[in-house]
Design a protein around this motif. Structure first.
Motif, PDB file in Angstrom:
ATOM      1  N   TYR A   1       9.458   3.778 -13.622  1.00 46.98           N
ATOM      2  CA  TYR A   1       9.212   3.869 -15.057  1.00 46.98           C
ATOM      3  C   TYR A   1       7.925   3.162 -15.484  1.00 46.98           C
ATOM      4  O   TYR A   1       7.347   3.495 -16.502  1.00 46.98           O
ATOM      5  N   SER A   2       7.488   2.151 -14.722  1.00 46.95           N
ATOM      6  CA  SER A   2       6.342   1.359 -15.145  1.00 46.95           C
ATOM      7  C   SER A   2       5.619   0.774 -13.930  1.00 46.95           C
ATOM      8  O   SER A   2       6.252   0.134 -13.082  1.00 46.95           O
ATOM      9  N   ASP A   3       4.310   0.999 -13.867  1.00 43.93           N
ATOM     10  CA  ASP A   3       3.514   0.423 -12.774  1.00 43.93           C
ATOM     11  C   ASP A   3       3.477  -1.100 -12.877  1.00 43.93           C
ATOM     12  O   ASP A   3       3.512  -1.801 -11.866  1.00 43.93           O
ATOM     13  N   GLU A   4       3.392  -1.621 -14.105  1.00 45.42           N
ATOM     14  CA  GLU A   4       3.366  -3.073 -14.300  1.00 45.42           C
ATOM     15  C   GLU A   4       4.668  -3.705 -13.801  1.00 45.42           C
ATOM     16  O   GLU A   4       4.656  -4.744 -13.128  1.00 45.42           O
ATOM     17  N   LEU A   5       5.794  -3.051 -14.108  1.00 49.94           N
ATOM     18  CA  LEU A   5       7.089  -3.547 -13.637  1.00 49.94           C
ATOM     19  C   LEU A   5       7.119  -3.550 -12.114  1.00 49.94           C
ATOM     20  O   LEU A   5       7.569  -4.522 -11.501  1.00 49.94           O
ATOM     21  N   ARG A   6       6.636  -2.493 -11.488  1.00 56.33           N
ATOM     22  CA  ARG A   6       6.622  -2.408 -10.028  1.00 56.33           C
ATOM     23  C   ARG A   6       5.771  -3.527  -9.416  1.00 56.33           C
ATOM     24  O   ARG A   6       6.187  -4.191  -8.472  1.00 56.33           O
ATOM     25  N   GLN A   7       4.592  -3.767  -9.968  1.00 58.04           N
ATOM     26  CA  GLN A   7       3.708  -4.807  -9.435  1.00 58.04           C
ATOM     27  C   GLN A   7       4.347  -6.190  -9.563  1.00 58.04           C
ATOM     28  O   GLN A   7       4.309  -6.988  -8.620  1.00 58.04           O
ATOM     29  N   HIS A   8       4.943  -6.461 -10.718  1.00 56.21           N
ATOM     30  CA  HIS A   8       5.585  -7.759 -10.915  1.00 56.21           C
ATOM     31  C   HIS A   8       6.836  -7.899 -10.040  1.00 56.21           C
ATOM     32  O   HIS A   8       7.135  -8.988  -9.551  1.00 56.21           O
TER      33      HIS A   8
END
Length: 129
Positions: free
Chosen positions: A52-59
């Motif tokens: 759902y979110s690249d930022e979520l995946r990176q974090h």
């Protein structure tokens, strides 16, 4: 960032605990999940949530690296990763990272020493209950 009625929002609200778990300990058992209308394992659900979110995946990946180094008691890797990533992460993570760096000696003690206050906390909880 998602609308409260969206599938993504509801899925994150329902399965947020999977994001906090150690990725090496996620279950491979397949169950029917009404939210997704299919049989999925916890690993597959986690993959959907992270999509759902690249930022979520990176974090999430950063969190898993930190969790691994903490559990393996690799304090050098743990703190070097924090120092390396502190400028690029979300402000909430920056606050947590600054706290880790400020209390570095306490975190090192927690990593290196075999002592825990779990029994004391359990006793306090029983007294309060």
């Amino acid at each position: 960032q998602f609308d409260r009625k969206s599938q993504e929002y509801r899925a994150l609200k329902r399965y947020w605990k999977l994001i906090q778990q150690d990725s090496r300990k996620l279950s491979d058992k397949r169950f029917y999940r009404p939210m997704f209308r299919m049989h999925l394992t916890n690993k597959e659900i986690l993959e959907k949530l992270l999509s759902y979110s690249d930022e979520l995946r990176q974090h999430y990946e950063l969190y898993q690296f930190l969790l691994f180094h903490f559990q393996e008691k690799n304090s050098d890797h743990f703190f070097s990763l924090i120092e390396q990533e502190i400028a690029t992460v979300n402000p909430i993570f920056q606050t947590v990272f600054k706290t880790f760096l400020k209390d570095k000696d306490k975190v090192l003690n927690a990593m290196e020493l075999p002592y825990s206050n779990a029994k004391l906390e359990a006793t306090n909880n029983l007294i309060k209950v």
